[in-house]
Motif scaffolding. Structure first.
Motif, short mmCIF file in Angstrom:
data_model
loop_
_atom_site.label_atom_id
_atom_site.label_comp_id
_atom_site.label_asym_id
_atom_site.label_seq_id
_atom_site.Cartn_x
_atom_site.Cartn_y
_atom_site.Cartn_z
N ILE A 1 30.05 19.50 61.57
CA ILE A 1 29.48 19.30 62.91
C ILE A 1 30.54 19.39 63.99
N GLU A 2 31.76 18.92 63.70
CA GLU A 2 32.82 18.96 64.72
C GLU A 2 33.18 20.40 65.06
N ARG A 3 33.34 21.26 64.04
CA ARG A 3 33.67 22.66 64.29
C ARG A 3 32.51 23.36 65.02
N ALA A 4 31.28 23.04 64.64
CA ALA A 4 30.12 23.67 65.28
C ALA A 4 30.08 23.34 66.77
N LEU A 5 30.32 22.10 67.10
CA LEU A 5 30.31 21.68 68.51
C LEU A 5 31.40 22.38 69.31
N ARG A 6 32.60 22.47 68.71
CA ARG A 6 33.70 23.13 69.41
C ARG A 6 33.40 24.61 69.66
N MET A 7 32.80 25.28 68.68
CA MET A 7 32.48 26.70 68.82
C MET A 7 31.44 26.93 69.90
N VAL A 8 30.46 26.04 69.98
CA VAL A 8 29.43 26.16 71.01
C VAL A 8 30.05 25.98 72.40
N ALA B 1 35.89 10.81 70.18
CA ALA B 1 36.28 10.33 71.51
C ALA B 1 35.34 10.89 72.57
N PHE B 2 34.95 12.16 72.40
CA PHE B 2 34.03 12.79 73.35
C PHE B 2 32.69 12.06 73.37
N LEU B 3 32.21 11.69 72.19
CA LEU B 3 30.95 10.96 72.10
C LEU B 3 31.06 9.59 72.76
N GLY C 1 40.39 16.27 72.95
CA GLY C 1 40.51 15.23 71.96
C GLY C 1 39.50 15.42 70.84
N SER C 2 39.23 14.35 70.10
CA SER C 2 38.30 14.42 68.98
C SER C 2 36.86 14.36 69.46
N ASP D 1 20.44 25.68 66.66
CA ASP D 1 20.31 25.76 65.20
C ASP D 1 21.66 25.55 64.52
N ARG D 2 22.72 26.10 65.14
CA ARG D 2 24.07 25.93 64.57
C ARG D 2 24.44 24.46 64.49
N ILE D 3 24.14 23.72 65.56
CA ILE D 3 24.45 22.29 65.58
C ILE D 3 23.58 21.53 64.58
#
Length: 278
Positions: free
Chosen positions: A80-87, A101-103, A97-98, A72-74
């Motif tokens: 979206i970038e901060r949400a992904l990092r927190m998960v 780049a991960f994608l 990296g960014s 749900d957070r995502i």
């Protein structure tokens, strides 16, 4: 008159299965001798355009087990970038990296999966290529099968000529969004210009070992029955007498033509000479 195509072969174990019974097992592009075979590129910055929130969720699931609140957070985060990092941090992992780049790296990992999602039978327009006799028929000691394909053959719709080009196929945003049905053939039937001497055609099929249901025996082979398509055999210029005799005897009993490849006395060429008593 159908399409006549040729397949160079060696006398490996169980060679009669293919030569006499017409049983052909398509191969994975991952093991072809061209490292670029069936490879492709992604359009620059395609990850910026095609990922919806649910795509991010599916991507992350490949790396960590997501709880519902994390999904749900995502799905609903403003950043979206901060949400992904927190998960990722919550699971003791991090994104190097960014996120962009991960994608891109994640999409690059898809290439081998997509390449292995098909199986291919390689054929040629020519039976007298010096290079192909050397490369694919064990230095002219093997043989070549002539096939003829008619429009009503079951594999005809999966038969495609190879395009030779300087550039790999580039998957675009529209290719993915539209789900173009011809995308798989553009990927699998495109090779570097250096291979153009092969004049190749391909039968492209699905990788059934990945898609068959669990109830089916995983050891079951997916094969093509091309026995009725076999019209003639071409024997290598340096073929052993034992295998030569076996092919000739089979051809006599099954109304097939046999040619002997002859090395020219004056040029670097091959010619096919029909064996009249077959």
């Amino acid at each position: 008159m159908g399409i006549k195509l040729y397949r160079y072969r060696t006398f490996k174990k169980n060679w009669k299965e293919e030569a006499f019974d017409g049983i052909v097992e398509p191969s994975s592009p991952l093991y072809f001798n061209d490292p670029y075979d069936c490879d492709f590129c992604f359009q620059e910055d395609i990850s910026d355009e095609i990922h919806e929130r649910k795509d991010y969720v599916e991507m992350v699931k490949k790396y960590i087990p997501l709880r519902k609140e994390e999904q749900d957070r995502i799905l609903h985060a403003d950043d979206i970038e901060r949400a992904l990092r927190m998960v990722f941090w919550a699971h003791g992992k991090s994104i190097q990296g960014s996120v962009k780049a991960f994608l891109r790296n994640d999409m690059s990992e898809m290439t081998n999966e997509l390449r292995d999602a098909v199986r291919v039978v390689c054929l040629s327009e020519t039976y007298d290529s010096m290079l192909m006799w050397g490369h694919y028929a064990m230095n002219h000691t093997g043989y070549c099968i002539e096939y003829e394909f008619e429009k009503d053959d079951i594999c005809y719709s999966n038969l495609h000529p190879v395009e030779y080009t300087k550039d790999r196929y580039t998957i675009s945003k529209n290719d993915i969004i539209d789900g173009k049905s011809d995308m798989i053939y553009k990927i699998t039937c495109r090779k570097a210009e250096a291979w153009s001497y092969e004049k190749e055609w391909r039968i492209v099929t699905e990788n059934y070992s990945r898609t068959r249901s669990l109830e089916v025996d995983p050891k079951t082979r997916y094969v093509l029955d091309l026995k009725e398509n076999i019209k003639a055999f071409y024997l290598g210029a340096k073929i052993n007498e034992k295998e030569k005799s076996e092919i000739i005897q089979f051809a006599k009993k099954n109304n097939r033509i046999v040619y002997q490849m002859i090395l020219s006395a004056n040029t670097y060429e091959l010619r096919a000479e029909r064996i009249d008593n077959v």
